[in-house]
Design an enzyme around this catalytic site. Structure first.
Site, PDB file in Angstrom:
ATOM      1  N   HIS A 116      -2.486  38.955  45.063  1.00 52.92           N
ATOM      2  CA  HIS A 116      -2.533  38.707  43.617  1.00 52.92           C
ATOM      3  C   HIS A 116      -1.414  39.532  42.965  1.00 52.92           C
ATOM      4  CE1 HIS A 116      -4.202  39.100  39.533  1.00 52.92           C
ATOM      5  NE2 HIS A 116      -5.024  38.114  39.818  1.00 52.92           N
ATOM      6  N   ASP A 192      -7.455  45.789  48.267  1.00 55.62           N
ATOM      7  CA  ASP A 192      -7.840  45.154  47.010  1.00 55.62           C
ATOM      8  C   ASP A 192      -9.156  44.408  47.234  1.00 55.62           C
ATOM      9  OD1 ASP A 192      -8.210  43.448  44.882  1.00 55.62           O
ATOM     10  OD2 ASP A 192      -6.189  42.594  44.923  1.00 55.62           O
ATOM     11  N   GLN A 195     -12.025  40.486  45.005  1.00 56.40           N
ATOM     12  CA  GLN A 195     -12.784  39.285  45.356  1.00 56.40           C
ATOM     13  C   GLN A 195     -13.970  39.591  46.271  1.00 56.40           C
ATOM     14  OE1 GLN A 195     -12.523  36.160  44.236  1.00 56.40           O
ATOM     15  NE2 GLN A 195     -10.780  36.637  42.954  1.00 56.40           N
ATOM     16  N   LYS A 218     -16.009  40.365  38.011  1.00 54.02           N
ATOM     17  CA  LYS A 218     -16.143  39.384  39.101  1.00 54.02           C
ATOM     18  C   LYS A 218     -17.433  39.625  39.876  1.00 54.02           C
ATOM     19  CE  LYS A 218     -11.143  39.267  39.806  1.00 54.02           C
ATOM     20  NZ  LYS A 218     -10.651  37.962  39.418  1.00 54.02           N
ATOM     21  N   CYS A 356      -2.348  33.704  39.458  1.00 60.88           N
ATOM     22  CA  CYS A 356      -1.635  34.997  39.477  1.00 60.88           C
ATOM     23  C   CYS A 356      -1.154  35.292  40.890  1.00 60.88           C
ATOM     24  CB  CYS A 356      -2.517  36.140  38.975  1.00 60.88           C
ATOM     25  SG  CYS A 356      -3.079  35.923  37.308  1.00 60.88           S
TER      26      CYS A 356
HETATM   27  N1  PMP Z   1      -6.813  41.122  42.960  1.00 61.28           N
HETATM   28  C1  PMP Z   1      -7.444  39.978  43.228  1.00 61.28           C
HETATM   29  C2  PMP Z   1      -7.553  39.516  44.650  1.00 61.28           C
HETATM   30  C3  PMP Z   1      -7.980  39.223  42.187  1.00 61.28           C
HETATM   31  O1  PMP Z   1      -8.584  38.070  42.450  1.00 61.28           O
HETATM   32  C4  PMP Z   1      -7.865  39.706  40.860  1.00 61.28           C
HETATM   33  C5  PMP Z   1      -8.439  38.923  39.694  1.00 61.28           C
HETATM   34  N2  PMP Z   1      -8.111  37.582  39.673  1.00 61.28           N
HETATM   35  C6  PMP Z   1      -7.220  40.917  40.652  1.00 61.28           C
HETATM   36  C7  PMP Z   1      -6.707  41.608  41.724  1.00 61.28           C
HETATM   37  C8  PMP Z   1      -7.062  41.500  39.285  1.00 61.28           C
HETATM   38  O2  PMP Z   1      -8.314  41.796  38.759  1.00 61.28           O
HETATM   39  P1  PMP Z   1      -8.468  42.169  37.209  1.00 61.28           P
HETATM   40  O3  PMP Z   1      -7.924  41.011  36.451  1.00 61.28           O
HETATM   41  O4  PMP Z   1      -9.935  42.336  37.032  1.00 61.28           O
HETATM   42  O5  PMP Z   1      -7.704  43.399  36.981  1.00 61.28           O
END
Ligand code: PMP
Length: 403
Positions: A116, A192, A195, A218, A356
């Site tokens: 991401h 990270d 998810q 999430k 993203c």
């Molecule tokens: N890493 C991953 C794998 C994600 O799916 C996301 C959220 N889509 C993020 C980081 C970023 O999370 P946040 O928008 O809550 O900061």
């Protein structure tokens, strides 16, 4: 698993019983207990933490520190290793700033195209600043294999960055082995878990993870709260990333300030108190019952969707081979935004875009995709509606092949 009983615990379905929600990978819906504990704090307390000496302020501190203890227990960590942040993105940016002094010119950072943007750009920026070299793990059918990981790992590797569960393909990365190998060459590992935190158990100690991060929104909990975990000795070694009230110990006119012990040196200013308290209740919900069975339930629903779509003409699925709670697809020649708008008219909520994750989109040679992700409240009826809606959308836009 009694999904009807679970669904009743999500107030949104009282107002919107009509929706079929398949966007939990972006933000899940919110559990009633998370909403209640967050709003109870705002309604009946609302004071700051670690500051006031009156009873109400002490109660706020207890609630906030109680939330930290719950998070620590959730990932098998010590309370001193849990830093509250605004989000995963915030946690990663803080960490990338805080570990600058550990990275030197020529050091290598190993990462993959599956990350991401929040778990890519802070590291690219760090590499640029410190003249470090970024090494991308070659992918095999959209995933990280240990043999490919070994190809980029070397004595020069200082940091390995990886997702736990990818947000486009949704599979679980082989982090246990990656961490073992990374530690053998003396590298630190950041995982990270944005998810994964809601789905699978994370044992930071057993996995020997150096740093990890995740977000409350999430996990059936509130927005505005994230967690940065770091091994205590590492958090003690690195610098604070943000400066201000409450993170400082002694401030002088003529010499450097000293900072509080971990985790407080990383929490400057008034923290997201209500949100941390809400997150603790979301964790209670996630931990209730058999977590493995709940995860399997979401995998089963996704496999049901896959089985019903995989041989359909005009629908391309990009993550057929993975065991996951989400499906990433396109209707051939139709922009995903058109598909998602059409699905919305049938009360089906999915994500459309690059998620993203432009590097993974490049890897797929797509500008964007549809991503339908299953949450704990989804039913087989929801899946039937999604399947039917996708087929109808396909027929509407490219049905000419039927004639
Ligand atoms: N890493 C991953 C794998 C994600 O799916 C996301 C959220 N889509 C993020 C980081 C970023 O999370 P946040 O928008 O809550 O900061």
């Amino acid at each position: 698993m009694n999904v009807d009983r679970i669904k009743k615990q999500f107030p949104i379905f009282k107002k919107h019983p009509e929706i079929h929600f398949f966007d939990s990978a972006a933000s899940s819906l919110k559990h009633k207990d998370a909403i209640k504990s967050l709003s109870d704090y705002l309604a009946y307390n609302g004071t700051n933490v670690h500051r006031g000496v009156y009873k109400l302020a002490a109660e706020a501190t207890d609630l906030y520190e109680g939330a930290r203890a719950k998070v620590a227990d959730f990932i098998h960590a010590d309370v001193s290793e849990i830093v509250f942040t605004k989000s995963t993105t915030h946690a990663i940016n803080m960490l990338a700033y805080a570990i600058q002094d550990l990275i030197n010119e020529g050091d290598e950072i190993v990462i993959s195209e599956l990350e991401h943007h929040s778990n890519l750009l802070p590291w690219l920026n760090l590499a640029e600043k410190k003249k470090a070299v970024v090494k991308f793990i070659p992918l095999e059918k959209g995933s990280i294999t240990i043999s490919n990981f070994k190809k980029v790992l070397s004595k020069k590797t200082k940091l390995v960055v990886t997702h736990h569960i990818s947000n486009v393909f949704g599979y679980v990365a082989p982090i246990k082995k990656m961490i073992e190998l990374a530690h053998k060459v003396g590298a630190y590992v950041f995982v990270d878990c944005a998810q994964s935190a809601s789905q699978v158990e994370i044992d930071a100690k057993k996995l020997d993870i150096d740093f990890l991060a995740f977000s409350g929104h999430k996990m059936y909990g509130p927005n505005g709260i994230g967690v940065l975990y770091g091994k205590k000795n590492l958090l003690e070694m690195i610098n604070p990333a943000e400066f201000g009230g409450e993170m400082v110990d002694k401030v002088h006119l003529d010499k450097e300030s000293t900072y509080k012990a971990v985790p407080y040196k990383f929490e400057s200013g008034t923290p997201p108190i209500a949100e941390a308290i809400g997150l603790a209740s979301a964790i209670d919900f996630i931990k209730k019952g058999n977590r493995k069975a709940k995860y399997q339930y979401t995998l089963n629903l996704r496999n049901y969707i896959l089985e019903n779509l995989k041989d359909e003409k005009g629908i391309t699925i990009y993550n057929k081979d993975f065991d996951t709670n989400l499906i990433t697809l396109n209707i051939d020649g139709v922009h995903p935004h058109d598909v998602a708008s059409f699905l919305d008219s049938m009360e089906v909520c999915v994500r459309a875009g690059h998620h993203c994750n432009q590097l993974t989109m490049r890897y797929l040679e797509q500008n964007a995709t549809i991503r339908a992700s299953v949450g704990i409240y989804n039913t087989i009826e929801d899946c039937d509606v999604l399947i039917k809606a996708l087929k109808e959308t396909r027929d509407f836009f490219i049905g000419f092949w039927k004639e």
